[in-house]
Design a protein around this motif. Structure first.
Motif, mmCIF file in Angstrom:
data_model
loop_
_atom_site.group_PDB
_atom_site.id
_atom_site.type_symbol
_atom_site.label_atom_id
_atom_site.label_comp_id
_atom_site.label_asym_id
_atom_site.label_seq_id
_atom_site.Cartn_x
_atom_site.Cartn_y
_atom_site.Cartn_z
ATOM 1 N N VAL A 1 30.155 30.556 70.304
ATOM 2 C CA VAL A 1 31.023 31.134 69.275
ATOM 3 C C VAL A 1 32.372 30.410 69.222
ATOM 4 C CG1 VAL A 1 32.250 33.211 68.549
ATOM 5 C CG2 VAL A 1 29.903 33.392 69.388
ATOM 6 N N GLU A 2 32.900 30.066 70.392
ATOM 7 C CA GLU A 2 34.228 29.441 70.430
ATOM 8 C C GLU A 2 34.228 28.059 69.786
ATOM 9 O OE1 GLU A 2 37.726 28.184 73.633
ATOM 10 O OE2 GLU A 2 35.964 29.309 74.300
ATOM 11 N N THR A 3 33.248 27.219 70.140
ATOM 12 C CA THR A 3 33.236 25.859 69.584
ATOM 13 C C THR A 3 32.968 25.885 68.089
ATOM 14 O OG1 THR A 3 30.891 25.553 70.127
ATOM 15 C CG2 THR A 3 32.525 24.842 71.773
ATOM 16 N N LEU A 4 32.063 26.757 67.670
ATOM 17 C CA LEU A 4 31.788 26.867 66.238
ATOM 18 C C LEU A 4 33.009 27.359 65.482
ATOM 19 C CD1 LEU A 4 29.866 26.763 63.836
ATOM 20 C CD2 LEU A 4 29.084 29.077 64.442
ATOM 21 N N HIS A 5 33.672 28.380 66.027
ATOM 22 C CA HIS A 5 34.832 28.948 65.333
ATOM 23 C C HIS A 5 35.964 27.920 65.236
ATOM 24 C CE1 HIS A 5 37.490 32.772 64.713
ATOM 25 N NE2 HIS A 5 37.361 32.053 63.630
ATOM 26 N N GLU A 6 36.159 27.113 66.267
ATOM 27 C CA GLU A 6 37.207 26.099 66.224
ATOM 28 C C GLU A 6 36.949 25.085 65.113
ATOM 29 O OE1 GLU A 6 40.213 25.747 67.649
ATOM 30 O OE2 GLU A 6 39.817 27.797 68.308
ATOM 31 N N ARG A 7 35.693 24.651 64.949
ATOM 32 C CA ARG A 7 35.378 23.695 63.873
ATOM 33 C C ARG A 7 35.526 24.348 62.510
ATOM 34 N NH1 ARG A 7 30.837 22.749 66.351
ATOM 35 N NH2 ARG A 7 29.598 22.799 64.442
ATOM 36 N N ALA B 1 30.299 34.552 65.039
ATOM 37 C CA ALA B 1 29.315 35.109 65.976
ATOM 38 C C ALA B 1 28.071 35.586 65.238
ATOM 39 C CB ALA B 1 29.940 36.259 66.763
ATOM 40 N N ASP B 2 28.269 36.233 64.089
ATOM 41 C CA ASP B 2 27.123 36.723 63.323
ATOM 42 C C ASP B 2 26.273 35.564 62.802
ATOM 43 O OD1 ASP B 2 27.985 39.302 63.772
ATOM 44 O OD2 ASP B 2 28.930 39.537 61.808
ATOM 45 N N ALA B 3 26.941 34.489 62.356
ATOM 46 C CA ALA B 3 26.202 33.320 61.864
ATOM 47 C C ALA B 3 25.393 32.692 62.988
ATOM 48 C CB ALA B 3 27.178 32.308 61.271
ATOM 49 N N LEU B 4 26.002 32.581 64.169
ATOM 50 C CA LEU B 4 25.313 31.983 65.316
ATOM 51 C C LEU B 4 24.124 32.843 65.730
ATOM 52 C CD1 LEU B 4 25.904 29.407 66.975
ATOM 53 C CD2 LEU B 4 27.067 30.870 68.632
ATOM 54 N N ALA B 5 24.324 34.152 65.770
ATOM 55 C CA ALA B 5 23.248 35.060 66.173
ATOM 56 C C ALA B 5 22.091 35.043 65.184
ATOM 57 C CB ALA B 5 23.794 36.480 66.325
ATOM 58 N N TYR B 6 22.401 34.829 63.915
ATOM 59 C CA TYR B 6 21.350 34.826 62.888
ATOM 60 C C TYR B 6 20.533 33.540 62.918
ATOM 61 C CZ TYR B 6 19.243 36.365 58.514
ATOM 62 O OH TYR B 6 18.363 36.797 57.553
ATOM 63 N N GLY B 7 21.126 32.497 63.497
ATOM 64 C CA GLY B 7 20.400 31.234 63.597
ATOM 65 C C GLY B 7 20.519 30.335 62.386
ATOM 66 N N VAL B 8 21.569 30.507 61.580
ATOM 67 C CA VAL B 8 21.731 29.637 60.409
ATOM 68 C C VAL B 8 22.022 28.212 60.855
ATOM 69 C CG1 VAL B 8 22.526 31.515 58.920
ATOM 70 C CG2 VAL B 8 24.210 30.184 60.204
ATOM 71 N N LYS B 9 21.694 27.260 60.002
ATOM 72 C CA LYS B 9 21.926 25.848 60.304
ATOM 73 C C LYS B 9 23.283 25.372 59.798
ATOM 74 C CE LYS B 9 17.908 25.647 62.158
ATOM 75 N NZ LYS B 9 17.830 25.698 63.639
ATOM 76 N N VAL B 10 23.823 26.061 58.794
ATOM 77 C CA VAL B 10 25.172 25.759 58.317
ATOM 78 C C VAL B 10 25.910 27.074 58.108
ATOM 79 C CG1 VAL B 10 24.551 23.585 57.187
ATOM 80 C CG2 VAL B 10 24.502 25.715 55.875
#
Length: 207
Positions: free
Chosen positions: A168-174, A128-137
Motif C-alpha cells: 500500500v505504501e509504495t503504491l500510494h507514494e507513486r 489499499a482497496d485497489a491493491l486488495a481488488y487486484g487491479v492492474k492499474v
C-alpha cells in the motif's frame, strides 16, 4: 492587450501540504495564471501551514471542535474563505467534508483529488482497496466537489500501474507523485482557460 489578473486560489489542508507546495511553486511563475491567496486548515501545528508561512501566504485555522455544531463550523469556514474572494478553492489533503453552506457559496469552483480512478474505490482507502481488488492499474482523479463522497464531475485522471511488488505504501507514494503533477497542470488550466460543466462533463474554456 490587457493583462489578465491571476486567478485567486484558496487552498485547504490537513497535513504535510505537499500538494500545496506544488501549487505554491507553480504559482511563482507568472505564466501559471493563478496564485495562492490564502491557506486554511482544520487543525493547527501542521506542516501545510508552515509551508504557507514560509511563502508569505495568509493562513487561518477553523477546527470543528471550536464550534457548537458541524453546521456552525461550515458557516465559519465558508465566511472565512469568502473573505479572500477565491476563483477556485482547492482541497489539498483536506480531511473534512465541506457542507451545504460551503458548496452553496462556492459550488462548481471547489476541486479535490482522490487517489484512485473514480468512480472506483471511493473513500479514504483508495490505494489499499485497489491493491486488495487486484487491479492492474489505478491512479488519481481531480474532480469538482459535490455533496457526495468522491462523486463530483471529473476534471482529469492519471493512470498509475500496479507493480507486482507493490504494497500500500509504495503504491500510494507513486499515486501521490502522479497526483501532484496532475493537480498543478489542471488547476493552472482551470485558472487560465476557465471551465464549464454540462451533464457531468467538465470542459476547459469559457463560453
Amino acid at each position: 492587450m490587457p493583462t489578465r489578473d491571476p486567478a485567486r486560489l484558496v487552498v485547504l489542508v490537513s497535513g504535510s501540504g505537499t500538494n500545496l507546495q506544488a501549487l505554491l511553486d507553480a504559482s511563482a511563475d507568472p505564466s501559471y495564471g493563478a496564485r495562492v491567496v490564502a491557506v486554511g486548515a482544520d487543525r493547527d501545528g501542521i506542516e501545510g501551514l508552515t509551508r504557507a508561512d514560509r511563502a508569505g501566504v495568509p493562513t487561518f485555522v477553523r477546527e470543528v471542535a471550536q464550534f457548537s455544531s458541524r453546521e456552525h463550523w461550515d458557516r465559519a469556514l465558508t465566511d472565512t474563505v469568502a473573505a479572500f474572494e477565491p476563483d477556485v478553492v482547492v482541497l489539498a489533503g483536506f480531511m473534512k467534508l465541506v457542507g451545504e453552506e460551503f458548496l452553496g457559496r462556492f459550488g462548481g469552483r471547489v476541486v479535490n483529488t482522490h487517489p484512485a480512478l473514480c468512480p472506483s474505490f471511493p473513500g479514504t482507502n483508495g490505494p489499499a482497496d485497489a491493491l486488495a481488488y487486484g487491479v492492474k492499474v489505478t491512479g488519481a482523479t481531480l474532480f469538482v466537489v459535490d455533496d457526495g463522497i468522491d462523486t463530483g464531475p471529473i476534471v482529469a485522471q492519471v493512470v498509475v500501474p500496479v507493480e507486482e511488488a507493490d504494497d500500500v505504501e509504495t503504491l500510494h507514494e507513486r499515486i501521490k507523485s502522479a497526483e501532484r503533477a496532475m493537480l498543478v497542470e489542471n488547476v493552472g488550466r482551470l485558472a487560465r482557460e476557465g471551465f464549464t460543466i454540462t451533464d457531468r462533463k467538465v470542459r476547459f474554456g469559457s463560453d
